[in-house]
Design a protein around this motif. Sequence first.
Motif, PDB file in Angstrom:
ATOM      1  N   ARG A  59       0.813  -1.257   0.171  1.00 38.09           N
ATOM      2  CA  ARG A  59       0.036   0.038   0.023  1.00 38.09           C
ATOM      3  C   ARG A  59       0.907   1.305   0.031  1.00 38.09           C
ATOM      4  O   ARG A  59       0.404   2.311  -0.161  1.00 38.09           O
ATOM      5  N   TRP A  60       2.039   1.210  -0.050  1.00 38.60           N
ATOM      6  CA  TRP A  60       3.028   2.359   0.060  1.00 38.60           C
ATOM      7  C   TRP A  60       2.582   3.321  -1.231  1.00 38.60           C
ATOM      8  O   TRP A  60       2.893   4.466  -0.700  1.00 38.60           O
ATOM      9  N   PRO A  61       2.671   2.731  -2.225  1.00 40.34           N
ATOM     10  CA  PRO A  61       2.544   3.899  -3.228  1.00 40.34           C
ATOM     11  C   PRO A  61       1.228   4.863  -3.221  1.00 40.34           C
ATOM     12  O   PRO A  61       1.288   5.809  -3.860  1.00 40.34           O
ATOM     13  N   LEU A  62       0.183   4.147  -2.388  1.00 34.86           N
ATOM     14  CA  LEU A  62      -0.957   5.150  -2.081  1.00 34.86           C
ATOM     15  C   LEU A  62      -0.715   5.992  -0.780  1.00 34.86           C
ATOM     16  O   LEU A  62      -1.392   7.141  -0.660  1.00 34.86           O
ATOM     17  N   ILE A  63       0.518   5.838  -0.085  1.00 33.50           N
ATOM     18  CA  ILE A  63       0.736   6.705   1.216  1.00 33.50           C
ATOM     19  C   ILE A  63       1.770   7.954   0.901  1.00 33.50           C
ATOM     20  O   ILE A  63       1.826   8.605   1.184  1.00 33.50           O
ATOM     21  N   PHE A  64       2.986   7.115   0.241  1.00 33.08           N
ATOM     22  CA  PHE A  64       4.368   7.754   0.148  1.00 33.08           C
ATOM     23  C   PHE A  64       4.398   8.472  -1.185  1.00 33.08           C
ATOM     24  O   PHE A  64       4.557   7.706  -2.302  1.00 33.08           O
ATOM     25  N   PRO A  65       4.371   9.555  -1.519  1.00 32.79           N
ATOM     26  CA  PRO A  65       4.813  10.200  -2.750  1.00 32.79           C
ATOM     27  C   PRO A  65       5.914   9.485  -3.586  1.00 32.79           C
ATOM     28  O   PRO A  65       5.748   9.170  -4.722  1.00 32.79           O
ATOM     29  N   PRO A  66       7.044   9.475  -3.149  1.00 31.29           N
ATOM     30  CA  PRO A  66       8.059   8.985  -3.862  1.00 31.29           C
ATOM     31  C   PRO A  66       8.199   7.278  -4.388  1.00 31.29           C
ATOM     32  O   PRO A  66       8.397   6.820  -5.374  1.00 31.29           O
ATOM     33  N   THR A  67       7.151   6.566  -3.497  1.00 31.22           N
ATOM     34  CA  THR A  67       7.055   5.039  -3.861  1.00 31.22           C
ATOM     35  C   THR A  67       5.971   4.867  -5.300  1.00 31.22           C
ATOM     36  O   THR A  67       4.736   5.323  -5.098  1.00 31.22           O
ATOM     37  N   GLY A  93      14.316  13.400  -9.335  1.00 33.36           N
ATOM     38  CA  GLY A  93      13.812  13.365 -10.808  1.00 33.36           C
ATOM     39  C   GLY A  93      14.032  12.198 -11.450  1.00 33.36           C
ATOM     40  O   GLY A  93      13.411  12.272 -12.596  1.00 33.36           O
ATOM     41  N   GLY A  94      14.435  11.039 -10.937  1.00 38.57           N
ATOM     42  CA  GLY A  94      14.704   9.858 -11.590  1.00 38.57           C
ATOM     43  C   GLY A  94      13.992   8.939 -11.010  1.00 38.57           C
ATOM     44  O   GLY A  94      13.300   8.884 -10.050  1.00 38.57           O
ATOM     45  N   VAL A  95      14.167   7.516 -11.532  1.00 43.05           N
ATOM     46  CA  VAL A  95      13.412   6.477 -10.848  1.00 43.05           C
ATOM     47  C   VAL A  95      14.534   5.287 -10.637  1.00 43.05           C
ATOM     48  O   VAL A  95      15.575   5.098 -11.560  1.00 43.05           O
ATOM     49  N   ARG A  96      14.477   4.644  -9.573  1.00 45.47           N
ATOM     50  CA  ARG A  96      15.219   3.794  -8.855  1.00 45.47           C
ATOM     51  C   ARG A  96      14.497   2.608  -8.394  1.00 45.47           C
ATOM     52  O   ARG A  96      13.309   2.881  -8.020  1.00 45.47           O
ATOM     53  N   PRO A 231      15.250  -0.759 -18.044  1.00 43.84           N
ATOM     54  CA  PRO A 231      14.665  -1.711 -18.894  1.00 43.84           C
ATOM     55  C   PRO A 231      13.481  -1.963 -17.824  1.00 43.84           C
ATOM     56  O   PRO A 231      13.309  -2.277 -16.798  1.00 43.84           O
ATOM     57  N   GLY A 232      12.368  -1.644 -18.800  1.00 44.51           N
ATOM     58  CA  GLY A 232      11.014  -1.894 -17.766  1.00 44.51           C
ATOM     59  C   GLY A 232      10.354  -0.886 -17.079  1.00 44.51           C
ATOM     60  O   GLY A 232       9.436  -1.194 -16.563  1.00 44.51           O
ATOM     61  N   VAL A 233      11.348   0.264 -16.753  1.00 44.01           N
ATOM     62  CA  VAL A 233      10.820   1.304 -16.266  1.00 44.01           C
ATOM     63  C   VAL A 233      10.558   2.513 -17.012  1.00 44.01           C
ATOM     64  O   VAL A 233      11.664   3.015 -17.462  1.00 44.01           O
ATOM     65  N   SER A 252       3.462   9.752 -15.688  1.00 45.94           N
ATOM     66  CA  SER A 252       3.219   8.615 -14.818  1.00 45.94           C
ATOM     67  C   SER A 252       4.590   8.072 -15.081  1.00 45.94           C
ATOM     68  O   SER A 252       5.407   8.106 -16.029  1.00 45.94           O
ATOM     69  N   VAL A 253       4.776   7.020 -13.897  1.00 44.46           N
ATOM     70  CA  VAL A 253       5.725   6.092 -14.058  1.00 44.46           C
ATOM     71  C   VAL A 253       5.333   4.744 -14.037  1.00 44.46           C
ATOM     72  O   VAL A 253       4.537   4.418 -13.512  1.00 44.46           O
ATOM     73  N   ARG A 254       5.776   4.036 -14.889  1.00 47.10           N
ATOM     74  CA  ARG A 254       5.286   2.570 -15.269  1.00 47.10           C
ATOM     75  C   ARG A 254       6.378   1.672 -15.112  1.00 47.10           C
ATOM     76  O   ARG A 254       7.630   1.592 -15.539  1.00 47.10           O
ATOM     77  N   VAL A 255       5.968   0.604 -14.434  1.00 48.35           N
ATOM     78  CA  VAL A 255       6.851  -0.636 -14.158  1.00 48.35           C
ATOM     79  C   VAL A 255       6.320  -1.780 -15.011  1.00 48.35           C
ATOM     80  O   VAL A 255       5.098  -2.341 -14.587  1.00 48.35           O
ATOM     81  N   CYS A 256       6.863  -2.134 -16.107  1.00 54.43           N
ATOM     82  CA  CYS A 256       6.468  -3.258 -17.109  1.00 54.43           C
ATOM     83  C   CYS A 256       7.030  -4.490 -16.799  1.00 54.43           C
ATOM     84  O   CYS A 256       8.306  -4.742 -16.799  1.00 54.43           O
TER      85      CYS A 256
END
Length: 346
Positions: A59-67, A93-96, A231-233, A252-256
Amino acid sequence: MSKTTPRTTTGPSPDVIVGPSRRTPGERPGDPSRVDVAHTVAVPAAPAVVFALLADVERWPLIFPPTVHARFLERAPDSGGPERLQLWATANGGVRTWTSRRVVDPVRHRISFGQDRPVAPIAAMGGEWIVRPAPGGSEVVLTHSYAAVGDDAETLAWLEKAVDGNSRAELAALADAAQDAGTGRETGFTFRDSLRIDGTAAAVHTFLDRAEHWVERLPHVARVELTEDLPGVQILEMDTRTADGSSHTTRSVRVCAAPHSIHYKQLVTPALLRVHTGSWLLTEDDEGVTATAEHTVVLETDAIGRVLGADATEEQARAFVRDALSRNSSATLRQAKAFVEGTLSA
């Protein structure tokens, strides 16, 4: 979705107190120094309520903005213990993405964590969530201990900025979520739309994954900008036409994960939404594929009157959001069906 004035925060953010950082030399020659820092926030909810939010990583993506997305690889039992998880999050500004080990202690309300295999230039990253009783609710302390490969000054500065920014955002968001949970107020909901497709999961996933072609394939999409540094992000920016003839921009950020899922989170939400996450889920059997568009949203209740009118209710806001999001995702599923079935029959 219309009514897309960017969301603004109407209330004061909780005060996050930052303790002074300490730098400790490495234990052996050549070891990088470790930096230790703590961030603290007061939360108007009982420790058990706060701890439950921290324990439920999914549920962290619903709570924490960076997740952006989170999943358990090994989950601890309710009594606590070790577990492993994978996280995707924004930073500077990036995704890890990384995998972490945690030790969950529900009795002491503590969760220690550490990255499994830090990726250079990070040499080490770990810390602890500590939830304590306090007047009016709880005190939450988030500690970090980290190091940079080679003690590189530029990397240390980047890490300091990322840790500080994410810690402040996470603790402020945790305080808001815990307050809602403590009062029993539920402003989030999930809904799904599904469609059967005569094809393979891989073919449908390719249609959804290659969003750079959506301008030609989806009538409601006016512009797409897609970047994929990992790859995939993906970071997907898109202009979408709405039913009233206007348009709005989403990012949006997408995890594929081919061929069965794409999970995403909007980085900038419309005014009515505090959070919007979603998934494309593909289940294949001998007769084809069930493609499902899933949305989970948290309403920004303070914006309902401003966006939908002074007399609008929360139920009307839910219906408005569901109709707008379902319209576009269902249209995407229908186009995916036409594209895949047309390709297979050619």
